[in-house]
Scaffold this motif. Structure first.
Motif, PDB file in Angstrom:
ATOM      1  N   SER A  25       0.790  -1.086   0.064  1.00 30.06           N
ATOM      2  CA  SER A  25      -0.201  -0.029  -0.035  1.00 30.06           C
ATOM      3  C   SER A  25       0.811   1.343  -0.025  1.00 30.06           C
ATOM      4  CB  SER A  25      -0.790  -0.080   1.063  1.00 30.06           C
ATOM      5  OG  SER A  25      -0.237   0.146   2.269  1.00 30.06           O
ATOM      6  N   GLY A  26       0.213   2.162  -0.237  1.00 28.05           N
ATOM      7  CA  GLY A  26       0.967   3.468  -0.243  1.00 28.05           C
ATOM      8  C   GLY A  26       0.273   4.719   0.439  1.00 28.05           C
ATOM      9  N   CYS A  27      -0.633   5.502  -0.666  1.00 28.10           N
ATOM     10  CA  CYS A  27      -1.299   6.594  -0.502  1.00 28.10           C
ATOM     11  C   CYS A  27      -2.750   6.189   0.478  1.00 28.10           C
ATOM     12  CB  CYS A  27      -1.739   7.311  -1.581  1.00 28.10           C
ATOM     13  SG  CYS A  27      -2.833   6.508  -2.789  1.00 28.10           S
ATOM     14  N   ARG A  28      -3.096   4.952   0.131  1.00 30.18           N
ATOM     15  CA  ARG A  28      -4.480   4.648   0.720  1.00 30.18           C
ATOM     16  C   ARG A  28      -5.533   5.273   0.466  1.00 30.18           C
ATOM     17  NH1 ARG A  28      -2.406   0.986   5.249  1.00 30.18           N
ATOM     18  NH2 ARG A  28      -4.341   0.609   5.701  1.00 30.18           N
ATOM     19  N   CYS A  52      -7.391  -0.331  -1.476  1.00 29.81           N
ATOM     20  CA  CYS A  52      -7.286   0.856  -0.403  1.00 29.81           C
ATOM     21  C   CYS A  52      -8.762   1.418  -0.620  1.00 29.81           C
ATOM     22  CB  CYS A  52      -6.586   1.434  -0.515  1.00 29.81           C
ATOM     23  SG  CYS A  52      -6.304   2.803  -2.117  1.00 29.81           S
ATOM     24  N   LEU A 101      -8.312  -1.946  -7.015  1.00 27.99           N
ATOM     25  CA  LEU A 101      -7.525  -1.273  -5.705  1.00 27.99           C
ATOM     26  C   LEU A 101      -8.254  -1.753  -4.507  1.00 27.99           C
ATOM     27  CD1 LEU A 101      -7.065   2.357  -7.136  1.00 27.99           C
ATOM     28  CD2 LEU A 101      -5.331   0.486  -7.274  1.00 27.99           C
ATOM     29  N   GLY A 107      -6.601   5.627  -3.338  1.00 29.27           N
ATOM     30  CA  GLY A 107      -6.674   5.375  -4.582  1.00 29.27           C
ATOM     31  C   GLY A 107      -5.891   6.237  -5.245  1.00 29.27           C
ATOM     32  N   SER A 108      -4.743   6.613  -5.029  1.00 28.17           N
ATOM     33  CA  SER A 108      -4.064   7.513  -6.079  1.00 28.17           C
ATOM     34  C   SER A 108      -2.712   6.811  -6.790  1.00 28.17           C
ATOM     35  CB  SER A 108      -3.283   8.797  -5.320  1.00 28.17           C
ATOM     36  OG  SER A 108      -4.381   9.502  -4.695  1.00 28.17           O
ATOM     37  N   CYS A 109      -1.970   6.115  -5.888  1.00 30.00           N
ATOM     38  CA  CYS A 109      -0.570   5.601  -6.295  1.00 30.00           C
ATOM     39  C   CYS A 109      -0.394   4.426  -7.075  1.00 30.00           C
ATOM     40  CB  CYS A 109       0.264   5.618  -5.195  1.00 30.00           C
ATOM     41  SG  CYS A 109      -0.094   4.192  -3.837  1.00 30.00           S
ATOM     42  N   GLY A 110      -1.626   3.428  -6.812  1.00 34.67           N
ATOM     43  CA  GLY A 110      -1.541   2.338  -7.405  1.00 34.67           C
ATOM     44  C   GLY A 110      -0.855   1.054  -6.739  1.00 34.67           C
ATOM     45  N   ALA A 111      -0.145   1.421  -5.495  1.00 34.84           N
ATOM     46  CA  ALA A 111       0.518   0.356  -4.877  1.00 34.84           C
ATOM     47  C   ALA A 111      -0.310  -0.732  -4.482  1.00 34.84           C
ATOM     48  CB  ALA A 111       1.067   1.243  -3.675  1.00 34.84           C
ATOM     49  N   CYS A 112      -1.443  -0.473  -4.150  1.00 32.50           N
ATOM     50  CA  CYS A 112      -2.373  -1.660  -3.597  1.00 32.50           C
ATOM     51  C   CYS A 112      -3.045  -2.698  -4.827  1.00 32.50           C
ATOM     52  CB  CYS A 112      -3.144  -1.355  -2.763  1.00 32.50           C
ATOM     53  SG  CYS A 112      -4.555  -0.161  -3.418  1.00 32.50           S
TER      54      CYS A 112
HETATM   55  S1  FES Z   1      -2.557   2.387  -1.744  1.00 36.90           S
HETATM   56 FE1  FES Z   1      -2.354   3.843  -3.277  1.00 36.90          FE
HETATM   57  S2  FES Z   1      -3.998   3.089  -4.686  1.00 36.90           S
HETATM   58 FE2  FES Z   1      -4.102   1.949  -2.971  1.00 36.90          FE
END
Ligand code: FES
Ligand SMILES: Cc1cc2nc3c(=O)[nH]c(=O)nc-3n(C[C@H](O)[C@H](O)[C@H](O)COP(=O)(O)OP(=O)(O)OC[C@H]3O[C@@H](n4cnc5c(N)ncnc54)[C@H](O)[C@@H]3O)c2cc1C
Length: 409
Positions: A360-363, A397, A395, A365-370
């Motif tokens: 996860s990253g931004c939590r 998050c 996603l 919906g912005s970064c795509g990490a999840c």
């Molecule tokens: S944690 Fe960044 S899009 Fe889900």
């Protein structure tokens, strides 16, 4: 010389060669404060447009504090490959992959571009995040602390191309109103710098709320812009001025940015609003603008964390209804099937509560990490996420199951 001495000399010579070789390899490697590009993701830069996919290496060429308290630090970045940069939309952000000294998985975080587009470099500005006031025993923010304490000039960071849907409408001519709380000033700096350069006739109002002169970032540059551009109206609002802070010199208004202040100070007529700030400000101001009669299309906002405002157009800012029906969610990689009972805000919270290791990253919906492969089932989103989700993925998050799910995680 005895055979034993000869053997000792040869051993020492070989060891010296190995040590010298290793030292040379270390010397040649660039200093890196971020992670190596994650496996399977490459850097593909289009030299004509400056666009790229995946991660690209950027060197920190300068860093400087923007506030008296030294909690907000700008990092100026240039691409290591020296190629030109893709122009971004003022208001967009960069995504970083950070490798921390404690090892473990790379950390993903987003930071808004805080200056107008420049083909040679980018600037971001990061606020050091302390533990929550009511939980001082918790560790402070990991990524912001890493940037402040360990990212220095010359270091190399891995960065995704600018993205995001919160940016100034370049074709509009109606007055723009930028409302920033704290570090929410960063996308506004980018939009403001772009406006005064590209649309100098356009009326632009900035409402910038901070506690006092200590955390008043970009103070000098904002005052210089206001003095040089009559169409730019600066409204700095101090919530808790210090004894030496002087109204009309350091700030224009005491208190908080609220509808009453906007009504009192904005001229009549249509405006486009851009809002970015801490959750309490967003939760009160965005619905208040709607109640004031501002059209949903004229209100743009971004949260720097878990989404804090209901999608515009919805009647209230009440939390979304919780799905009560239990549904199976199967995580194929970990081989676990768990029952979604609706008590979690999203699939990321759900997975973490059950001790599943998911990125996860931004939590928000912005970064795509999840982003996770969706093998079967349907995931729903309260609002369209900022990150463009490829087909067959979801996603975690910001997503909730609409049916039983099979996820590759
Ligand atoms: S944690 Fe960044 S899009 Fe889900
Ligand atoms: C689109 C976007 C743009 C952004 N732009 C900017 C920008 O321009 N500038 C900027 O500074 N930030 C920006 N952010 C925010 C930034 O991405 C990070 O979220 C921010 O830096 C905090 O990350 P961190 O790793 O330092 O904190 P985290 O490690 O994620 O910690 C966050 C908070 O949680 C607390 N915490 C730690 N452990 C626990 C626990 N167990 N329980 C509860 N709380 C805990 C920490 O003390 C801290 O207060 C942006 C975010 C987004 C999504």
């Amino acid at each position: 010389m005895t055979a034993a001495q000869l053997l000792a000399y040869i051993t020492v010579a070989v060891l010296l060669q190995v040590v010298a070789g290793a030292a040379f390899a270390v010397w040649r490697r660039p200093s890196t404060a971020g992670a190596p590009p994650p496996a399977g993701v490459d850097e593909a830069v289009d030299s004509a447009t400056g666009a790229w996919s995946g991660w690209r290496d950027f060197r920190v060429v300068r860093r400087e504090f923007e506030d008296a308290a030294k909690t907000q630090c700008s990092f100026h970045l240039q691409p290591v490959d020296g190629a030109r940069l893709v122009p971004f939309q003022p208001g967009q952000y960069l995504t970083f992959s950070l490798k921390l000294p404690n090892g473990g998985r790379a950390l993903t975080r987003c930071y808004s571009l805080s200056d107008r587009p420049d083909p040679t470099g980018y600037r971001i500005t990061i606020k050091r995040v302390p533990p929550p006031a009511d939980r001082p025993e918790l560790p402070p923010g990991v990524s912001s602390g890493h940037f402040h304490d360990r990212v220095h000039e010359g270091d190399v960071l891995q960065v995704k191309a600018p993205s995001g849907h919160f940016f100034i409408d370049p074709n509009a001519s109606v007055p723009a109103v930028f409302i920033a709380g704290g570090i929410g000033i960063t996308p506004m700096m980018s939009m403001l710098r772009w406006c005064v350069a590209e649309q100098p006739e356009r009326l632009v109002h900035l409402y910038y709320g901070v506690r006092s002169s200590g955390d008043h970032a970009f103070k000098q540059v904002l005052e210089e812009l206001a003095a040089a551009h009559p169409a730019f109206k600066l409204n700095v609002v101090y919530g808790n001025p210090e004894a030496e802070d002087v109204q009309a010199r350091d700030y224009q208004h005491a208190g908080y940015i609220d509808l009453e202040l906007l009504r009192r100070t904005l001229p009549h007529g249509r405006h486009q609003f851009y809002v970015c700030g801490p959750p309490p400000m967003m939760q009160s101001l965005v619905p208040a603008l709607r109640e004031w009669g501002v059209q949903a299309d004229d209100i743009h906002f971004e949260a720097f964390g878990p989404a804090s405002v209901r999608p515009l157009g919805s009647a209230t800012n009440e939390p979304l209804a919780i799905t009560s029906a239990a549904m199976d969610v199967r995580f194929t990689r970990s081989g676990r099937t768990l029952a979604w009972d609706g008590q979690d805000a999203n699939l990321l919270d759900f997975a973490e509560r059950h001790d599943l290791a998911v990125d996860s990253g931004c939590r928000s919906g912005s970064c795509g990490a999840c982003q996770t492969r969706l093998l079967s089932g349907t995931v729903s989103y309260a609002d369209k996420p900022d990150h463009d989700i490829p087909k067959g993925h979801c996603l975690l998050c910001v997503g909730k199951p609409q049916s039983a799910l099979v996820l590759e995680a």
